[in-house]
Write an enzyme that holds these catalytic residues in place. Structure first.
Site, PDB file in Angstrom:
ATOM      1  N   LYS A 235      -1.295  -0.343   7.498  1.00 19.44           N
ATOM      2  CA  LYS A 235      -2.277  -0.353   6.421  1.00 19.44           C
ATOM      3  C   LYS A 235      -1.681  -0.953   5.152  1.00 19.44           C
ATOM      4  CE  LYS A 235      -1.233   4.466   5.180  1.00 19.44           C
ATOM      5  NZ  LYS A 235      -1.795   5.814   4.973  1.00 19.44           N
TER       6      LYS A 235
ATOM      7  N   TYR B  40       7.600  -7.473 -25.898  1.00 19.46           N
ATOM      8  CA  TYR B  40       6.559  -6.792 -26.651  1.00 19.46           C
ATOM      9  C   TYR B  40       7.138  -5.571 -27.368  1.00 19.46           C
ATOM     10  CZ  TYR B  40       2.759  -9.500 -24.585  1.00 19.46           C
ATOM     11  OH  TYR B  40       1.908 -10.510 -24.223  1.00 19.46           O
TER      12      TYR B  40
END
Length: 369
Positions: free
Chosen positions: A36, A260
């Site tokens: 999955k 940042y």
């Protein structure tokens, strides 16, 4: 497309891991590989041909994943954890037509599958999932015998297996595993004709009494240890490395900042490299100022905040660094500071999340080594 951002998957490492898992569980125990979420982020499209020849079946999360396996030409056993109870009739019918083994957890789900089987004119194979303590999907153990009888009374549905899932097999305190195991054994039908499975990667490695006649390895096939609390080391080999290229190298003065928020301050004249990967590619922002990558084989700390598609690394102590040099983001060496396991520790998460978040911009390919 970022063709300078690649994940290399070692075929020999995967073969090795499947081999040690088979030796560990012994003869008579099948390997149903859980694939999955794009093989836990490793890339189903590139890995399918290799995996299909190594395992005894696949387990998937959704009908879409199950049907994709059939579209790839796989004719073997496929177990769908979440079946198409609420999808349109076309999906339900296709699952039955393609002989996908669906999961039953309630009488309403059984009725839905039975109706699809009648429409298609085929018998639908199903596995019953029992909740023995996980508290998630599955019928409560006390109600399981009644549902088993209901399934066996349906002429269009065939019960071929029964399973459960452990909540604490990868935790430090795993006493609940034995309580779940005892409860699971107590509701198994006495005829012994069913496929019984309970063990995920952690349970496969540490709890041989949970193996029954099928196990569900996931992350272990890709060589990552599912937990730092495992008692046994069976010699898994990580199969994946992720690399990029430096897209810029620049000099900065002592006292300069980067990223940042200008969160990093250089305490000396330095050289920095810009790496084209960020949290948009699955490299977690919380690794800012903590993680290490390797440039030309040498450690380079991540400095400043990780951005969406770029990050800055300190290459001051690495001689002759230039644009285009290789940057190893994730190492296939489990002892390296940038291994999946070590990145998970730094991020305060689990190895599964590190690999599952690797984005579509990372080009995956298999190394035939």
């Amino acid at each position: 497309m970022k063709n300078y951002l690649t994940a290399s998957i070692s075929a020999s490492a995967i073969r090795h891991n499947v081999g040690v898992l088979r030796k560990h569980v012994g003869d008579g125990v099948e390997l149903c590989l859980v694939v999955k979420d794009d093989c836990y982020g490793h890339g189903m499209n590139v890995l399918y041909p290799l995996l299909a020849e190594l395992v005894d079946g696949f387990a998937v999360a959704s009908p879409v994943e199950a049907l994709e396996l059939r579209q790839k030409g796989y004719h073997g056993f496929v177990l769908c954890f979440l079946s198409a109870y609420f999808d349109d009739f076309e999906v339900q019918d296709e699952l039955v037509w393609q002989e996908i083994t669906q999961t039953v957890m309630s009488k309403s789900a059984l009725a839905s599958i039975q109706e699809a089987a009648r429409r298609v004119g085929k018998t639908a194979p199903v596995h019953l999932k029992v909740d023995t303590g996980m508290g998630r999907m599955g019928i409560p153990a006390k109600q399981a015998p009644d549902l088993i009888e209901a399934i066996r009374a349906c002429p269009d549905v065939r019960l071929t297996g029964i399973y459960t899932h452990f909540a604490t097999a990868d935790e430090q305190d795993r006493s609940e595993v034995f309580e779940q195991l005892t409860l699971f054994k107590s509701i198994l039908p006495p005829d012994g004709n069913l496929v019984c499975h309970a063990a995920n990667s952690a349970a496969i490695i540490d709890f041989p009494e949970t193996h029954f006649n099928m196990v569900r390895p996931g992350l272990a096939v890709y060589g990552c240890h599912p937990s730092e609390f495992l008692s046994n080391d069976i010699g898994l080999k990580p199969c994946m490395s992720v690399k990029a290229k430096l897209i810029a190298v620049k000099h900065v003065r002592e006292g300069s900042h980067c990223g940042y928020g200008l969160s990093h301050t250089f305490d000396r004249d330095s050289r920095v490299g810009i790496v084209p990967i960020g949290y948009g590619d699955g490299y977690f922002r919380c690794l800012s100022g903590k993680a290490i990558v390797r440039v030309n084989g040498q450690d380079a700390p991540v400095c400043g905040r990780v951005s969406m598609d770029q990050m800055t690394v300190d290459v001051t102590d690495i001689p002759d660094v230039q644009v285009g040099d290789d940057v190893e983001i994730i190492s296939s060496d489990s002892s390296a500071p940038n291994s999946v396991e070590n990145l998970a520790r730094l991020a305060g998460t689990i190895p599964y999340e590190i690999t599952c978040h690797l984005g579509h911009n990372i080009i995956r390919h298999v190394l035939v080594d």
